[in-house]
Design an enzyme around this catalytic site. Structure first.
Site, PDB file in Angstrom:
ATOM      1  N   ILE A 188       0.837  -1.197   0.000  1.00 58.11           N
ATOM      2  CA  ILE A 188       0.000   0.000   0.000  1.00 58.11           C
ATOM      3  C   ILE A 188       0.874   1.250   0.000  1.00 58.11           C
ATOM      4  O   ILE A 188       1.805   1.359   0.800  1.00 58.11           O
ATOM      5  CB  ILE A 188      -0.903   0.046   1.263  1.00 58.11           C
ATOM      6  CG1 ILE A 188      -1.586  -1.278   1.514  1.00 58.11           C
ATOM      7  CG2 ILE A 188      -1.876   1.204   1.186  1.00 58.11           C
ATOM      8  CD1 ILE A 188      -2.651  -1.641   0.551  1.00 58.11           C
ATOM      9  N   CYS A 189       0.568   2.190  -0.861  1.00 56.23           N
ATOM     10  CA  CYS A 189       1.239   3.483  -0.875  1.00 56.23           C
ATOM     11  C   CYS A 189       0.292   4.489  -0.205  1.00 56.23           C
ATOM     12  O   CYS A 189      -0.611   5.012  -0.831  1.00 56.23           O
ATOM     13  CB  CYS A 189       1.561   3.914  -2.295  1.00 56.23           C
ATOM     14  SG  CYS A 189       2.408   5.489  -2.361  1.00 56.23           S
ATOM     15  N   LEU A 190       0.498   4.677   1.079  1.00 52.73           N
ATOM     16  CA  LEU A 190      -0.309   5.602   1.870  1.00 52.73           C
ATOM     17  C   LEU A 190       0.637   6.261   2.858  1.00 52.73           C
ATOM     18  O   LEU A 190       1.312   5.564   3.627  1.00 52.73           O
ATOM     19  CB  LEU A 190      -1.424   4.830   2.581  1.00 52.73           C
ATOM     20  CG  LEU A 190      -2.512   5.606   3.273  1.00 52.73           C
ATOM     21  CD1 LEU A 190      -3.292   6.467   2.281  1.00 52.73           C
ATOM     22  CD2 LEU A 190      -3.469   4.658   3.979  1.00 52.73           C
TER      23      LEU A 190
END
Length: 148
Positions: free
Chosen positions: A115-117
């Site tokens: 996840i890119c958060l």
């Protein structure tokens, strides 16, 4: 649901303010992470959005759970997305580890489920990364916001 919370209360009642036997005290010692998780999971379940569901495969292990996000609006409406969340021992100084179990074509989720958060990063360029003041509720709301 929170069996670890009831165990903590029961152990505190048995031990009293100070335990006299240090050997038995060390075997019953509960980590800071687990004490934080008892409070945060209760808060998370009380404030969970209707588009999210949390599942604890083992109620005694609050540091590992699964999240299901079912968006009710937007491009991903009607989809069902599974996430695996593992809270490390060094929590709340480091963020939880999150992986998407559902194969999806999303700009913020890789083919392997990473996840890119920014709030899941220890060091973020934009300054909105993980901080000890963040909670599991922030993580769940962040994952939910990826689909709205």
């Amino acid at each position: 649901m929170l069996t670890l919370a009831s165990k903590l209360k029961r152990d505190d009642g048995v031990r009293g303010p100070r335990a006299s036997n240090s050997a038995s005290d060390s075997t019953r010692r509960v980590s800071v992470r687990d004490k934080l998780l008892v409070k945060e999971v209760a808060e998370l379940e009380a404030n969970l959005r209707c588009t999210c569901k949390v599942n604890f495969p083992d109620p005694n292990k609050l540091h590992y759970f699964q999240l299901t996000v079912i968006p009710d609006e937007g491009y991903y409406q009607g989809g069902k997305f599974q996430f695996e969340i593992e809270v490390p021992d060094a929590y709340n100084m480091v963020p939880p580890k999150v992986k998407c179990l559902t194969r999806i074509w999303h700009p913020n989720i890789t083919e392997t489920g990473e996840i890119c958060l920014s709030l899941l990063r220890e060091h973020s360029i934009d300054g909105t990364g993980w901080a000890p003041t963040r909670t599991l509720k922030d993580v769940v709301w962040g994952l939910n916001s990826l689909f709205t």
